[in-house]
Scaffold this active site. Structure first.
Site, PDB file in Angstrom:
ATOM      1  N   TYR A  13       7.339   6.103   5.291  1.00 63.15           N
ATOM      2  CA  TYR A  13       6.131   6.666   4.555  1.00 63.15           C
ATOM      3  C   TYR A  13       5.491   8.033   4.822  1.00 63.15           C
ATOM      4  O   TYR A  13       5.216   7.985   6.127  1.00 63.15           O
ATOM      5  CB  TYR A  13       5.334   5.385   4.201  1.00 63.15           C
ATOM      6  CG  TYR A  13       4.105   6.006   3.301  1.00 63.15           C
ATOM      7  CD1 TYR A  13       4.010   6.644   1.915  1.00 63.15           C
ATOM      8  CD2 TYR A  13       2.728   5.666   4.055  1.00 63.15           C
ATOM      9  CE1 TYR A  13       3.012   6.829   1.330  1.00 63.15           C
ATOM     10  CE2 TYR A  13       1.594   5.942   3.216  1.00 63.15           C
ATOM     11  CZ  TYR A  13       1.709   6.639   1.969  1.00 63.15           C
ATOM     12  OH  TYR A  13       0.739   7.046   1.238  1.00 63.15           O
ATOM     13  N   LYS A  63       1.181  -3.381  -1.587  1.00 61.12           N
ATOM     14  CA  LYS A  63       2.579  -3.391  -2.211  1.00 61.12           C
ATOM     15  C   LYS A  63       2.996  -5.087  -2.915  1.00 61.12           C
ATOM     16  O   LYS A  63       2.159  -5.694  -3.386  1.00 61.12           O
ATOM     17  CB  LYS A  63       3.516  -2.868  -1.277  1.00 61.12           C
ATOM     18  CG  LYS A  63       3.069  -1.673  -0.705  1.00 61.12           C
ATOM     19  CD  LYS A  63       2.535  -0.474  -1.712  1.00 61.12           C
ATOM     20  CE  LYS A  63       2.255   0.646  -0.913  1.00 61.12           C
ATOM     21  NZ  LYS A  63       1.429   1.460  -1.413  1.00 61.12           N
ATOM     22  N   ARG A  66     -17.862  -8.439   9.805  1.00 64.31           N
ATOM     23  CA  ARG A  66     -16.712  -7.598  10.260  1.00 64.31           C
ATOM     24  C   ARG A  66     -15.766  -8.238  11.171  1.00 64.31           C
ATOM     25  O   ARG A  66     -14.725  -8.244  11.334  1.00 64.31           O
ATOM     26  CB  ARG A  66     -17.553  -6.165  10.680  1.00 64.31           C
ATOM     27  CG  ARG A  66     -16.578  -5.611  11.782  1.00 64.31           C
ATOM     28  CD  ARG A  66     -17.094  -3.946  12.012  1.00 64.31           C
ATOM     29  NE  ARG A  66     -18.343  -3.841  12.210  1.00 64.31           N
ATOM     30  CZ  ARG A  66     -19.228  -4.215  13.278  1.00 64.31           C
ATOM     31  NH1 ARG A  66     -18.531  -4.964  14.292  1.00 64.31           N
ATOM     32  NH2 ARG A  66     -20.239  -4.033  13.273  1.00 64.31           N
TER      33      ARG A  66
END
Ligand code: P1T
Length: 384
Positions: free
Chosen positions: A105, A202, A53
């Site tokens: 968005y 993207k 992590r």
């Protein structure tokens, strides 16, 4: 980043930073370190890694590449674009005021209004397009400017340098969501932004096979805050996703050239089409911020929005008729996508707010992929 890489151009850095031969085997591609933890030599004596992590070699290599391609000092990877945006927002405190673009968005708008507004963060949503002046909107508690340029989905272009100059005079942090452009076409840090954020789902990933996000900055204090939240809250991507997205980054500049060439040709085709009311693409001369786009962006990118002649039902029928363009949310992959923002990606924005912002229900959004443009034009034509 070492001096050697500092002198190189972005496309070279994308391929070489974070891809130095692996020290044990000489592998030219950073391996997928699919491990959660690392054996220590003695309690508290780790060999550079303690727990995945906090740090993982595959993620760290990718994060260094992200920073290098952006031209920033620090890169951090997250489990999604929204996770990255959430981390930036978590550095704010109740009573802080944010000036945000009014065409974002839908998920970003939802995060701001349903999660951070109730915690006491104040927002003003403004149309930052063109030569917008921030000055009259700044309050004594304004801490951050949040912009997307070009915006999703109306592709409005705002002047990053101008906004950053005004904001910095008042010690306000400027964050740019550069997802639509990618670092290959627009470099917000060079233009004065403090922080760049991405949905790497993207263009950076580029193959529609991962969900991810990233933050790049050269501001060490901000980076330390983001890194602390990354480690504390833990919205990290796994090693395999880091490997895939890092691989995508290496071909980014090449892909963005073709996305842009295909999209420009498609935009011109749509502009001449009898069934189309209006086409929005930053590198079309008809775009209201065409000059600014040409100055700030090195190309137009792969996203086009257009308004079909007819009502929302007509638009919904058209998007379901393409054969090559997949009817799907998201963007930036090699394959072309078509969608109806009002029903799909921006449905989380209330209808009255969408109407106020000029987000018409006859608006259709294209993510133009890397297929042969003749096939793409034929597909759109038959769908009309
Ligand atoms: O989907 P995710 O990786 O969490 O990223 C969110 C996000 C952030 N910023 C911008 C500009 C975005 O476009 C997105 C995600 N957008 C879509 C899924 C979409 O179809 O527009």
């Amino acid at each position: 980043m070492s001096d050697k890489f500092d002198k190189m151009k972005r496309a070279t850095r994308a391929i070489h930073v974070g891809s130095e031969p692996e020290p044990i085997t000489g592998a030219v591609v950073t391996p997928i370190f699919q491990t959660s933890t690392y054996a220590q030599e003695a309690p508290g004596q780790a060999r550079g890694f303690e727990y995945s992590r906090t740090d993982n070699p595959t993620r760290n290599a990718y994060e260094r590449a992200l920073a290098a391609v952006e031209g920033g000092r620090f890169g951090l990877a997250f489990a999604s674009g929204m996770a990255a945006i959430d981390v930036i927002m978590k550095t704010l405190r109740p009573g802080d005021h944010i000036l945000a673009g009014n065409d974002l968005y839908g998920g970003t708008y939802r995060l701001f209004t349903t999660m951070f507004q109730p915690l006491g963060i104040e927002f003003d949503f403004l149309d930052f397009a063109g030569d917008f002046d921030l000055t009259p909107h700044i309050k004594s508690n304004t801490k951050m400017v949040w912009l997307e340029t070009p915006t999703n989905p109306l592709l409005k272009v705002s002047d990053i340098a101008r906004i950053a100059k005004t904001a910095h005079a008042k010690n306000i942090t400027v964050v740019t969501d550069n997802t639509f452009m990618s670092p290959a076409l627009q470099q917000p840090l060079d233009l004065g932004a403090d922080v760049v954020v991405y949905s790497t789902t993207k263009y950076i990933g580029g193959h529609a096979d991962t969900v991810g996000g990233a933050i790049v900055t050269s501001d060490e204090k901000l980076h330390q805050k983001y890194k602390t939240i990354q480690n504390t809250a833990g919205a990290v991507p796994g090693p395999f996703d880091c490997f895939l997205t890092h691989r995508g980054l290496k071909t980014l500049s090449l892909r963005m050239e073709r996305h842009s060439a295909n999209a420009l040709e498609m935009a011109r085709f749509l502009e001449s089409h009898a069934k189309v009311e209006k086409v929005i693409y930053p590198f079309l001369k008809s775009h209201p911020q065409y000059d600014l786009a040409c100055q700030q962006q090195s190309n137009g990118g792969g996203m086009i929005s257009f308004i079909i002649k007819g009502d929302a039902e007509k638009a919904a029928r058209m998007v379901a008729k393409t054969e090559i363009f997949a009817l799907a949310e998201s963007l930036g992959g090699v394959e072309s996508l078509i969608e109806h923002p009002g029903i799909m990606t921006h449905a989380s924005i209330p209808a009255e707010v969408r109407a106020e912002q000029g987000l018409s229900d006859s608006l259709i959004r294209l993510s133009v992929g890397l297929e042969d443009i003749d096939d793409l034009k034929k597909d759109i034509d038959q769908a009309f």
